[in-house]
Design an enzyme around this catalytic site. Sequence first.
Site, PDB file in Angstrom:
ATOM      1  N   CYS A  13       4.064   4.844  -2.075  1.00 34.21           N
ATOM      2  CA  CYS A  13       3.211   5.815  -2.758  1.00 34.21           C
ATOM      3  C   CYS A  13       1.821   5.868  -2.148  1.00 34.21           C
ATOM      4  O   CYS A  13       1.048   6.768  -2.430  1.00 34.21           O
ATOM      5  CB  CYS A  13       3.127   5.515  -4.244  1.00 34.21           C
ATOM      6  SG  CYS A  13       4.584   6.052  -5.123  1.00 34.21           S
ATOM      7  N   SER A  44      -1.038  16.919 -15.176  1.00 42.47           N
ATOM      8  CA  SER A  44      -0.639  15.888 -14.218  1.00 42.47           C
ATOM      9  C   SER A  44       0.350  14.907 -14.838  1.00 42.47           C
ATOM     10  O   SER A  44       0.239  13.710 -14.657  1.00 42.47           O
ATOM     11  CB  SER A  44      -1.851  15.094 -13.701  1.00 42.47           C
ATOM     12  OG  SER A  44      -2.888  15.932 -13.336  1.00 42.47           O
ATOM     13  N   ASP A  46       4.286  13.252 -15.535  1.00 40.29           N
ATOM     14  CA  ASP A  46       5.201  12.665 -14.559  1.00 40.29           C
ATOM     15  C   ASP A  46       6.336  13.572 -14.133  1.00 40.29           C
ATOM     16  O   ASP A  46       6.907  13.397 -13.065  1.00 40.29           O
ATOM     17  CB  ASP A  46       5.790  11.368 -15.134  1.00 40.29           C
ATOM     18  CG  ASP A  46       4.705  10.362 -15.424  1.00 40.29           C
ATOM     19  OD1 ASP A  46       4.162   9.814 -14.458  1.00 40.29           O
ATOM     20  OD2 ASP A  46       4.368  10.154 -16.591  1.00 40.29           O
ATOM     21  N   ASP A  86       9.853   8.211 -13.182  1.00 45.70           N
ATOM     22  CA  ASP A  86       9.184   9.351 -13.812  1.00 45.70           C
ATOM     23  C   ASP A  86       9.978   9.895 -15.001  1.00 45.70           C
ATOM     24  O   ASP A  86       9.408  10.490 -15.914  1.00 45.70           O
ATOM     25  CB  ASP A  86       8.923  10.464 -12.791  1.00 45.70           C
ATOM     26  CG  ASP A  86       7.645  10.201 -11.986  1.00 45.70           C
ATOM     27  OD1 ASP A  86       6.713   9.593 -12.543  1.00 45.70           O
ATOM     28  OD2 ASP A  86       7.588  10.604 -10.820  1.00 45.70           O
ATOM     29  N   HIS A 134      19.955  16.234   0.714  1.00 45.80           N
ATOM     30  CA  HIS A 134      19.541  16.983   1.893  1.00 45.80           C
ATOM     31  C   HIS A 134      18.947  16.020   2.902  1.00 45.80           C
ATOM     32  O   HIS A 134      18.156  15.153   2.544  1.00 45.80           O
ATOM     33  CB  HIS A 134      18.511  18.033   1.474  1.00 45.80           C
ATOM     34  CG  HIS A 134      18.150  18.975   2.571  1.00 45.80           C
ATOM     35  ND1 HIS A 134      19.044  19.869   3.107  1.00 45.80           N
ATOM     36  CD2 HIS A 134      16.995  19.154   3.250  1.00 45.80           C
ATOM     37  CE1 HIS A 134      18.437  20.568   4.062  1.00 45.80           C
ATOM     38  NE2 HIS A 134      17.192  20.144   4.164  1.00 45.80           N
ATOM     39  N   THR A 135      19.358  16.145   4.168  1.00 47.48           N
ATOM     40  CA  THR A 135      18.867  15.261   5.224  1.00 47.48           C
ATOM     41  C   THR A 135      18.318  16.088   6.372  1.00 47.48           C
ATOM     42  O   THR A 135      18.969  17.033   6.820  1.00 47.48           O
ATOM     43  CB  THR A 135      20.017  14.387   5.761  1.00 47.48           C
ATOM     44  OG1 THR A 135      20.596  13.696   4.668  1.00 47.48           O
ATOM     45  CG2 THR A 135      19.511  13.370   6.767  1.00 47.48           C
ATOM     46  N   ASP A 221       3.691   6.417 -15.814  1.00 46.95           N
ATOM     47  CA  ASP A 221       3.961   5.237 -14.988  1.00 46.95           C
ATOM     48  C   ASP A 221       2.862   5.133 -13.937  1.00 46.95           C
ATOM     49  O   ASP A 221       2.221   6.123 -13.588  1.00 46.95           O
ATOM     50  CB  ASP A 221       5.364   5.261 -14.370  1.00 46.95           C
ATOM     51  CG  ASP A 221       5.616   6.455 -13.476  1.00 46.95           C
ATOM     52  OD1 ASP A 221       4.819   7.416 -13.499  1.00 46.95           O
ATOM     53  OD2 ASP A 221       6.626   6.439 -12.747  1.00 46.95           O
TER      54      ASP A 221
HETATM   55 CO    CO Z   1       4.773   9.203 -12.579  1.00 50.75          CO
HETATM   56 CO    CO Z   2       6.158  11.054  -9.122  1.00 49.16          CO
END
Ligand code: CO
Ligand code: CO
Length: 341
Positions: A13, A44, A46, A86, A134-135, A221
């Site tokens: 992250c 904002s 999750d 999330d 998806h790749t 979170d």
């Molecule tokens: Co979150």
């Molecule tokens: Co997130």
Amino acid sequence: MVRLTSLVKTSGCAAKLSPKDLERVLSEIPIMESDDLLEGFEHSDDALVYDMRDGRVLIETVDFFPPMVDDPFTFGQIAAANALSDIYAMGAEPVLAMNLMCFPHCLDLSVMKEIILGGMSKVREAGAVIAGGHTISDREPKYGLSVTGFSKKEDVWYNRGLRTGDKLILTKKIGVGIINTANKVDEADEESVREAVESMTTLNKMARDNARTLSVHAATDVTGFSLLGHLREMAKASEKTVVLHYDWVPQIQGALELARFGFLPEGAYNNRDFIAPDVDFSPKVKREEEDILFDPQTSGGLLLALSAEDADEFLKRMRGTPAAIVGEVSEPDDKLIKVIR
Ligand code: CO
Ligand code: CO
């Protein structure tokens, strides 16, 4: 054997776009309105929350990032635990997931297989099902999931809703961004790395399940925007001030010392830059102690607001885990957050 983390500039992250840049772009994009979209990106929160008009809501999230560990299976586990989180942060249960993968030509395909198997193991543990995805080919490997969950409409936890007097509980230790940064150059000790990996691969399912039958006033979170960043979003959306007790915040051992030596991910500087104007730090809190509060977390814990009574009951249920009360909610003051000791 190629070290996965040697292929990437930023990891986990910590690779999130800086909150300042993100806010600038989003502020210039018109918000699409729909009567059924109960949660978009205004607060904002999750995940998106969509009204199914049958008493249920659909909850949708997506998350992917570059590796923060070298073992592909472990990376898959961490990326999946992070994406599933999330849904737990909304108080819901994940049901369905899809893979998102960016993969370099230069790596052996067995690495991709291990990453996907790691992700699958966590989806299975969550009781959800994974299929498809998806790749694409990319210089840096990246992996994550899109996840869908369902909840009764009245059971959703939003990040707004803090009440004065609420206790704030954090369910995991912080400092994994610092440990990962130091570990990339082999400066973190083995025990710290072990603790960080264990924390990042732990699902927030137990925390969500234990809190579900209590009265949760607000939840989120802790991920890339750091403990202070996610607290700020809660305080702002709820129009309250939160008081964080530095000494109550559970930390991965060794993280503070590494912060003192300057092993800070770039995201920690971006977070400080964006969040610090809303924080009043007690002069008793040292610089490196502030730094750890700005450290971007990968697959961090849930941050829950509960009444004092429910907070005690929750901690009883979470005995044996790092879950701890880290602060409380007060009436709005001149700053959104106060850090005291
Ligand atoms: Co979150
Ligand atoms: Co997130």
